[in-house]
Enzyme design. Structure first.
Site, PDB file in Angstrom:
ATOM      1  N   CYS A 229      39.412  28.280  46.053  1.00 33.38           N
ATOM      2  CA  CYS A 229      39.811  26.903  46.363  1.00 33.38           C
ATOM      3  C   CYS A 229      38.960  25.982  45.496  1.00 33.38           C
ATOM      4  O   CYS A 229      37.735  25.937  45.666  1.00 33.38           O
ATOM      5  CB  CYS A 229      39.584  26.622  47.844  1.00 33.38           C
ATOM      6  SG  CYS A 229      40.018  24.946  48.299  1.00 33.38           S
TER       7      CYS A 229
ATOM      8  N   CYS B  12      45.356  20.012  43.981  1.00 33.30           N
ATOM      9  CA  CYS B  12      45.128  21.462  44.112  1.00 33.30           C
ATOM     10  C   CYS B  12      44.529  22.017  42.810  1.00 33.30           C
ATOM     11  O   CYS B  12      45.224  22.129  41.792  1.00 33.30           O
ATOM     12  CB  CYS B  12      46.414  22.214  44.476  1.00 33.30           C
ATOM     13  SG  CYS B  12      46.076  23.924  44.975  1.00 33.30           S
TER      14      CYS B  12
HETATM   15  O1  PYC Z   1      42.158  23.004  45.315  1.00 33.11           O
HETATM   16  O2  PYC Z   1      42.430  25.125  44.821  1.00 33.11           O
HETATM   17  C1  PYC Z   1      42.543  24.165  45.591  1.00 33.11           C
HETATM   18  C2  PYC Z   1      43.141  24.399  46.924  1.00 33.11           C
HETATM   19  C3  PYC Z   1      43.702  25.555  47.390  1.00 33.11           C
HETATM   20  C4  PYC Z   1      44.120  25.290  48.700  1.00 33.11           C
HETATM   21  C5  PYC Z   1      43.807  23.985  48.987  1.00 33.11           C
HETATM   22  N1  PYC Z   1      43.205  23.462  47.888  1.00 33.11           N
END
Ligand code: PYC
Length: 318
Positions: free
Chosen positions: A91, A242
């Site tokens: 993450c 993300c």
């Molecule tokens: O930022 O890699 C990320 C992530 C994965 C799930 C939630 N955030």
């Protein structure tokens, strides 16, 4: 009846997406290494995940971070991230939040810090201006054009890529990638996720594709190349762009020749926050090393009490 358990955490958010780092009171994994810690958490201490992430203490978007002794002594810490349903492979919004948390605790200062995760070592650079740049594990596109039949939506074509988690990346299909379409985007990407599972479409080694990413043009006024909506395992949407998802996107852009090595890609999230990313190619390989920059803010320090007399001491877990 046993005594209440106290767990201390520090909360932060990265582009709106929360991270909850456990700093005291968690059971200690007897074996060094983030992989061992993930197995330990899943097998012996899943109650910690449930207690910190599920209601009434948490909510579905929070990603928790369990710190452990790294197997690689060059790393400042090992970490296992977890959410409302399970441990995550990786993450990056959480890594950015973790770096700001370690700075807040006085454990690190600006500079380069290695962090061990279950999928490899990540290098994080904390800048004097407060931003965090994360050099990810090697990432790659596995499939360029994968069709999936999605009930009520028809044939959807996407890319499958590894960004530290497995992603199915969809471009300009389904509901518009705009905040006012959150419910439709959640329904659409949930249907895609289910269809991938039902049709046996996986990442490498039959690994579950547990993140679905829908991309469209950025909303007017956003300074970005693209806007995304990311459905996480557990059905929460990522408030940030993300980091592992942006890494998967960079791997796809690299594979299709749509972005040159060293050029910057600005990814906006569904709530209009940003990560910027670049990649370098790995020699003699189709893989790339994505480098993602973002910022996080510490929002609170809490001590949670897990009272054995509380029917929801380990969260509401129907
Ligand atoms: O930022 O890699 C990320 C992530 C994965 C799930 C939630 N955030």
């Amino acid at each position: 009846m046993s005594d209440p358990i106290s767990i201390r955490v520090i909360d932060s958010h990265t582009g709106g997406e929360p991270t909850r780092v456990v700093i005291d009171g968690a059971p200690i994994c007897p074996t060094p290494g983030a992989l061992a810690a993930r197995d330990f958490l899943a097998a012996e201490a899943d109650w910690l995940r449930r207690a910190l992430i599920l209601e009434p203490r948490g909510f579905e978007a929070i990603v928790g971070a369990y710190l452990c002794e790294p197997a690689d002594s060059d790393c400042v810490t090992g970490v296992v991230f977890f959410n409302n349903v399970a441990c995550l492979n990786s993450c990056l919004h959480g890594t950015i939040g973790l770096v700001k948390t370690l700075e807040h605790l006085g454990r690190i200062t600006p500079g380069v810090h290695k962090i061990e995760t279950p999928v490899g070592v990540i290098e994080a650079t904390l800048s004097p201006n407060g931003t965090v740049t994360v050099s990810n594990v090697p990432c790659y596109r596995l499939v360029a054009e994968q069709q999936v039949e999605v009930p009520n939506y028809g044939t959807i074509t996407g890319e499958i890529a590894w960004g530290g988690n497995w992603f199915f990346l969809i471009q300009d299909q389904g509901p518009p990638v705009r905040f006012e379409h959150l419910d439709e985007l959640t329904a659409f990407t949930s249907a895609v996720s289910q269809a991938l599972q039902d049709q046996g479409i996986t990442g490498e080694n039959n690994e579950l594709i547990d993140h679905i990413e829908s991309f469209g043009p950025p909303a007017p006024g956003l300074d970005a190349d693209s806007q995304n909506f990311v459905l996480c395992p557990g059905k929460a949407y990522d408030r940030s762009p993300c980091g592992t998802g942006t890494s998967a996107k960079l791997a796809c852009l690299a594979a299709s020749g749509k972005l040159a090595e060293g050029d910057t890609w600005r990814q906006a999230s569904i709530i209009g926050t940003y990560f910027s990313g670049q990649f370098t190619r790995l020699p003699d390989s189709q893989k790339v090393t994505p480098v993602i920059t973002g910022s996080a803010h510490v929002t609170g320090e809490s001590t949670f009490i897990l009272d054995p007399r509380d029917p929801f001491q380990f969260g509401i877990n129907p």
